[in-house]
Write a protein that holds these residues in place. Sequence first.
Motif, PDB file in Angstrom:
ATOM      1  N   THR A  52       1.126  -1.241  -0.114  1.00 43.72           N
ATOM      2  CA  THR A  52       0.170   0.195  -0.257  1.00 43.72           C
ATOM      3  C   THR A  52       0.903   1.316   0.047  1.00 43.72           C
ATOM      4  O   THR A  52       1.362   2.098  -0.206  1.00 43.72           O
ATOM      5  CB  THR A  52      -0.934  -0.008   1.087  1.00 43.72           C
ATOM      6  OG1 THR A  52      -1.817  -1.163   0.567  1.00 43.72           O
ATOM      7  CG2 THR A  52      -1.688   1.195   1.598  1.00 43.72           C
ATOM      8  N   ILE A  53       1.816   1.237   1.048  1.00 45.94           N
ATOM      9  CA  ILE A  53       3.038   2.624   0.791  1.00 45.94           C
ATOM     10  C   ILE A  53       3.457   2.863  -0.530  1.00 45.94           C
ATOM     11  O   ILE A  53       2.943   3.499  -1.225  1.00 45.94           O
ATOM     12  CB  ILE A  53       4.023   2.831   1.840  1.00 45.94           C
ATOM     13  CG1 ILE A  53       3.480   2.313   3.315  1.00 45.94           C
ATOM     14  CG2 ILE A  53       5.027   3.003   1.328  1.00 45.94           C
ATOM     15  CD1 ILE A  53       4.202   2.494   4.339  1.00 45.94           C
ATOM     16  N   MET A  54       4.131   1.240  -1.088  1.00 47.29           N
ATOM     17  CA  MET A  54       4.893   1.931  -2.467  1.00 47.29           C
ATOM     18  C   MET A  54       4.020   2.174  -3.605  1.00 47.29           C
ATOM     19  O   MET A  54       4.039   3.366  -4.766  1.00 47.29           O
ATOM     20  CB  MET A  54       5.290   0.546  -2.747  1.00 47.29           C
ATOM     21  CG  MET A  54       6.623   0.299  -1.637  1.00 47.29           C
ATOM     22  SD  MET A  54       8.235   0.827  -2.084  1.00 47.29           S
ATOM     23  CE  MET A  54       9.097   0.190  -2.954  1.00 47.29           C
ATOM     24  N   GLY A  55       2.151   1.613  -3.234  1.00 50.02           N
ATOM     25  CA  GLY A  55       1.577   2.305  -4.395  1.00 50.02           C
ATOM     26  C   GLY A  55       1.186   3.439  -3.983  1.00 50.02           C
ATOM     27  O   GLY A  55       0.821   4.651  -5.513  1.00 50.02           O
ATOM     28  N   ARG A  56       1.154   3.570  -3.244  1.00 45.48           N
ATOM     29  CA  ARG A  56       0.148   5.579  -2.614  1.00 45.48           C
ATOM     30  C   ARG A  56       0.886   6.232  -3.012  1.00 45.48           C
ATOM     31  O   ARG A  56       0.763   7.314  -4.372  1.00 45.48           O
ATOM     32  CB  ARG A  56       0.012   5.579  -1.824  1.00 45.48           C
ATOM     33  CG  ARG A  56      -0.522   6.068  -0.429  1.00 45.48           C
ATOM     34  CD  ARG A  56      -1.030   6.498   1.021  1.00 45.48           C
ATOM     35  NE  ARG A  56      -2.159   5.777   0.816  1.00 45.48           N
ATOM     36  CZ  ARG A  56      -2.702   5.507   1.892  1.00 45.48           C
ATOM     37  NH1 ARG A  56      -1.699   5.621   2.727  1.00 45.48           N
ATOM     38  NH2 ARG A  56      -3.393   4.521   1.934  1.00 45.48           N
ATOM     39  N   MET A  57       2.342   5.895  -3.488  1.00 48.87           N
ATOM     40  CA  MET A  57       3.044   7.245  -3.155  1.00 48.87           C
ATOM     41  C   MET A  57       3.254   7.112  -5.006  1.00 48.87           C
ATOM     42  O   MET A  57       3.473   8.966  -5.391  1.00 48.87           O
ATOM     43  CB  MET A  57       4.828   7.096  -3.038  1.00 48.87           C
ATOM     44  CG  MET A  57       4.871   7.105  -1.546  1.00 48.87           C
ATOM     45  SD  MET A  57       6.550   7.032  -1.611  1.00 48.87           S
ATOM     46  CE  MET A  57       7.334   5.287  -0.966  1.00 48.87           C
ATOM     47  N   THR A  58       3.322   6.201  -5.914  1.00 48.87           N
ATOM     48  CA  THR A  58       3.499   6.469  -7.543  1.00 48.87           C
ATOM     49  C   THR A  58       2.060   6.903  -7.714  1.00 48.87           C
ATOM     50  O   THR A  58       1.901   8.059  -8.526  1.00 48.87           O
ATOM     51  CB  THR A  58       3.373   4.779  -8.118  1.00 48.87           C
ATOM     52  OG1 THR A  58       4.539   4.405  -7.446  1.00 48.87           O
ATOM     53  CG2 THR A  58       3.416   4.899  -8.986  1.00 48.87           C
ATOM     54  N   GLU A  59       1.109   6.242  -7.010  1.00 52.48           N
ATOM     55  CA  GLU A  59       0.077   6.986  -7.161  1.00 52.48           C
ATOM     56  C   GLU A  59      -0.631   8.741  -6.613  1.00 52.48           C
ATOM     57  O   GLU A  59      -1.151   9.503  -7.287  1.00 52.48           O
ATOM     58  CB  GLU A  59      -1.778   6.562  -6.972  1.00 52.48           C
ATOM     59  CG  GLU A  59      -1.535   4.786  -7.129  1.00 52.48           C
ATOM     60  CD  GLU A  59      -2.059   5.096  -8.819  1.00 52.48           C
ATOM     61  OE1 GLU A  59      -2.582   5.450  -8.723  1.00 52.48           O
ATOM     62  OE2 GLU A  59      -1.381   3.899  -9.026  1.00 52.48           O
TER      63      GLU A  59
ATOM     64  N   ARG B 115       9.762  -5.295  -4.080  1.00 47.11           N
ATOM     65  CA  ARG B 115       9.815  -5.515  -5.984  1.00 47.11           C
ATOM     66  C   ARG B 115       9.150  -4.819  -7.820  1.00 47.11           C
ATOM     67  O   ARG B 115       9.081  -3.976  -8.364  1.00 47.11           O
ATOM     68  CB  ARG B 115       9.855  -6.074  -6.736  1.00 47.11           C
ATOM     69  CG  ARG B 115      10.693  -6.682  -7.972  1.00 47.11           C
ATOM     70  CD  ARG B 115      11.386  -8.042  -8.294  1.00 47.11           C
ATOM     71  NE  ARG B 115      11.035  -8.345 -10.131  1.00 47.11           N
ATOM     72  CZ  ARG B 115      12.510  -7.752 -10.543  1.00 47.11           C
ATOM     73  NH1 ARG B 115      13.270  -7.705  -9.528  1.00 47.11           N
ATOM     74  NH2 ARG B 115      12.817  -8.813 -12.012  1.00 47.11           N
ATOM     75  N   ALA B 116       7.787  -5.617  -6.672  1.00 50.13           N
ATOM     76  CA  ALA B 116       6.623  -4.811  -7.401  1.00 50.13           C
ATOM     77  C   ALA B 116       6.886  -3.106  -7.399  1.00 50.13           C
ATOM     78  O   ALA B 116       6.279  -2.624  -8.225  1.00 50.13           O
ATOM     79  CB  ALA B 116       5.383  -5.028  -6.951  1.00 50.13           C
ATOM     80  N   GLY B 117       6.479  -2.121  -5.877  1.00 48.75           N
ATOM     81  CA  GLY B 117       6.754  -1.280  -6.792  1.00 48.75           C
ATOM     82  C   GLY B 117       7.496   0.079  -6.793  1.00 48.75           C
ATOM     83  O   GLY B 117       7.290   1.156  -7.641  1.00 48.75           O
TER      84      GLY B 117
ATOM     85  N   PHE C 268       6.531   1.848 -10.503  1.00 43.26           N
ATOM     86  CA  PHE C 268       7.218   3.155 -10.766  1.00 43.26           C
ATOM     87  C   PHE C 268       8.201   3.788 -11.128  1.00 43.26           C
ATOM     88  O   PHE C 268       8.039   4.958 -12.111  1.00 43.26           O
ATOM     89  CB  PHE C 268       8.072   3.897  -8.636  1.00 43.26           C
ATOM     90  CG  PHE C 268       8.123   5.608  -8.689  1.00 43.26           C
ATOM     91  CD1 PHE C 268       7.326   6.638  -8.492  1.00 43.26           C
ATOM     92  CD2 PHE C 268       9.394   6.364  -9.144  1.00 43.26           C
ATOM     93  CE1 PHE C 268       8.014   7.683  -8.609  1.00 43.26           C
ATOM     94  CE2 PHE C 268       9.350   7.727  -9.457  1.00 43.26           C
ATOM     95  CZ  PHE C 268       8.466   8.279  -9.124  1.00 43.26           C
ATOM     96  N   ARG C 269       9.483   3.124 -11.607  1.00 45.65           N
ATOM     97  CA  ARG C 269      10.177   2.820 -12.559  1.00 45.65           C
ATOM     98  C   ARG C 269       9.176   2.733 -13.936  1.00 45.65           C
ATOM     99  O   ARG C 269       9.587   3.803 -14.661  1.00 45.65           O
ATOM    100  CB  ARG C 269      11.193   2.037 -12.406  1.00 45.65           C
ATOM    101  CG  ARG C 269      12.525   2.030 -13.642  1.00 45.65           C
ATOM    102  CD  ARG C 269      13.650   0.958 -13.684  1.00 45.65           C
ATOM    103  NE  ARG C 269      13.356   0.418 -14.425  1.00 45.65           N
ATOM    104  CZ  ARG C 269      13.894  -0.956 -13.833  1.00 45.65           C
ATOM    105  NH1 ARG C 269      14.604  -0.895 -13.029  1.00 45.65           N
ATOM    106  NH2 ARG C 269      14.025  -2.262 -15.237  1.00 45.65           N
ATOM    107  N   ASP C 270       8.182   2.253 -14.468  1.00 45.86           N
ATOM    108  CA  ASP C 270       7.899   1.952 -15.039  1.00 45.86           C
ATOM    109  C   ASP C 270       7.451   3.519 -15.859  1.00 45.86           C
ATOM    110  O   ASP C 270       7.397   3.530 -16.677  1.00 45.86           O
ATOM    111  CB  ASP C 270       6.916   0.841 -15.419  1.00 45.86           C
ATOM    112  CG  ASP C 270       8.008  -0.559 -15.332  1.00 45.86           C
ATOM    113  OD1 ASP C 270       8.482  -0.610 -16.012  1.00 45.86           O
ATOM    114  OD2 ASP C 270       6.545  -1.687 -15.538  1.00 45.86           O
TER     115      ASP C 270
END
Length: 216
Positions: A68-75, A131-133, A137-139
Amino acid sequence: MQGRRKFRREGEERRRQDLIEATLDCVAERGLQGATVRAIALRAGVTAGLIRHYFPGKEELLQAAYATIMGRMTEQAKTALATVAQDPRQRLSAFVEASLLPPVIDARVFSQWASFIGRASSDPALAAAHRAGYLGFRDEVEALVAEVLVAAGRTAAKPELRRYAIAINAIIDGLWIEGCLAGDFFETRELAEIGIGSVEEMLGLRLREPVCSAKE
């Protein structure tokens, strides 16, 4: 310490998210070791048994919280794309800028992230979430850079785009850590300006329109 979260009753997914948010609160305040099922249940205002209805165990709940943290920063960074014109340069500039301003830069979020990342090397599930997060972001960065280069009449092979994305991600990561750890050291928007300027230098392109001084 903050009080209990009000556990919502709207639906399965909303309840699951409430438990994740309670977990993140506990991790920020107590670290991973202190984020026990009992502490999380107390924060969420539910029983430990109800937590097990949504997650097999604490490890699965921690993994969901980190994802959730990783995805939230990208979003959060991506939301800035909706505020600018479709010009590729402005879109890349807005994405970098949003990545280096609140709410992405946040000392509490950094505390949570640091707790998780310290254990990711020894926890395969957390490593997979990281890795997924990271790749997500990198993609996003890679796609934005590709649009900029096409608009500028430049072609770039996949390996070159990948290197650009890795380097830009590293710039953002470093400045993000600086901002989270010592935000009061910097002027408003200073880190965002440094980030955008660094990307402009790397790509050899202006991402923002130059500011013209008023005529006297």
